[in-house]
Write an enzyme that holds these catalytic residues in place. Sequence first.
Site, PDB file in Angstrom:
ATOM      1  N   GLY A 142      16.911   9.237  16.916  1.00  0.00           N
ATOM      2  CA  GLY A 142      16.606   9.307  18.337  1.00  0.00           C
ATOM      3  C   GLY A 142      16.784  10.667  18.961  1.00  0.00           C
TER       4      GLY A 142
ATOM      5  N   GLY B 138      14.772  12.953  18.898  1.00  0.00           N
ATOM      6  CA  GLY B 138      13.489  13.253  19.526  1.00  0.00           C
ATOM      7  C   GLY B 138      13.100  12.277  20.614  1.00  0.00           C
TER       8      GLY B 138
ATOM      9  N   ALA C 256      15.871  11.352  10.071  1.00  0.00           N
ATOM     10  CA  ALA C 256      17.058  10.842  10.754  1.00  0.00           C
ATOM     11  C   ALA C 256      17.907  12.029  11.175  1.00  0.00           C
ATOM     12  CB  ALA C 256      17.856   9.908   9.851  1.00  0.00           C
ATOM     13  N   ASP C 257      18.756  11.795  12.150  1.00  0.00           N
ATOM     14  CA  ASP C 257      19.679  12.829  12.605  1.00  0.00           C
ATOM     15  C   ASP C 257      20.977  12.807  11.793  1.00  0.00           C
ATOM     16  OD1 ASP C 257      18.040  13.804  14.866  1.00  0.00           O
ATOM     17  OD2 ASP C 257      18.327  11.762  15.585  1.00  0.00           O
TER      18      ASP C 257
ATOM     19  N   GLU D 216      10.593   3.707  16.943  1.00  0.00           N
ATOM     20  CA  GLU D 216      10.953   3.859  15.530  1.00  0.00           C
ATOM     21  C   GLU D 216      11.626   2.601  14.996  1.00  0.00           C
ATOM     22  OE1 GLU D 216      11.638   8.722  15.634  1.00  0.00           O
ATOM     23  OE2 GLU D 216      13.352   7.380  15.804  1.00  0.00           O
TER      24      GLU D 216
ATOM     25  N   ASP E  52      10.316   8.100   7.813  1.00  0.00           N
ATOM     26  CA  ASP E  52      10.780   8.825   8.990  1.00  0.00           C
ATOM     27  C   ASP E  52      12.029   9.612   8.633  1.00  0.00           C
ATOM     28  OD1 ASP E  52      10.912   9.710  11.594  1.00  0.00           O
ATOM     29  OD2 ASP E  52      11.408   7.763  12.473  1.00  0.00           O
TER      30      ASP E  52
ATOM     31  N   THR F 240      10.741  16.729  10.350  1.00  0.00           N
ATOM     32  CA  THR F 240      10.573  16.324   8.953  1.00  0.00           C
ATOM     33  C   THR F 240       9.408  15.351   8.821  1.00  0.00           C
ATOM     34  OG1 THR F 240      12.974  16.547   8.700  1.00  0.00           O
ATOM     35  CG2 THR F 240      11.776  15.512   6.901  1.00  0.00           C
TER      36      THR F 240
END
Length: 221
Positions: free
Chosen positions: A99, A101, A87-88, A107, A85, A35
């Site tokens: 995290g 990635g 997010a999961d 980050e 950024d 994203t």
Amino acid sequence: MNQDEMKQAVAQAAVETIEPMLQDDSIVGVGTGSTANYFIDALAAIKHKFDGTVASSIASAERLKNLHIPVFELNSVFDVAVYVDGADESNHQLQLIKGGGGALTREKIVAAVSEQFVCIIDASKIVDVLGTFPLPIEVIPMARGHVAREVLALGGDPRYRQGFTTDNGNIILDVYQLEIRSPEELEQTINNITGVVCNGLFAARPANQVLIGTATGVQTL
């Protein structure tokens, strides 16, 4: 819209959201992941409206440079106007798990120094309780066994991310089977384990806004 189209839409919405925040000397923090890559591509259209960027990973820095967007070291800039950024996971209190990635520490550093943090996700990432996505922990390699035992004692199931090294030269433990009802407390508890560099809970410093790409458009938390 499919998932990629939702990511593109929310990335474009993020550019439109941050544009009024920017001045000629502004620095934009840029995250990592699929994203965030869409955001980088959309950001190129307004690169004349700010001074440059700081990136949370080597991969994002290279993508920015390829689009002729200046990238600075964080230590060389005075402040960061806004950080964007993905997010999961995100709960409704704007607390995040990040995290997936592997760039969680960088980050978190960029988020900590930024005046505003705009998180961009698709609708599948919104949850009532964090923890369905495994929580990443960046760990000094020699502490892997110790940290894993401490996390087991907290009720988690830590698994070594095979074949992966962070940009900082460390390893990742992904922690499964956590139902995180007190994110800020757990963030601090894990960070206090000797050998932990950082964990992927963004609760002490949550997002200021979460933009959500849905099948019917972009929503804001």
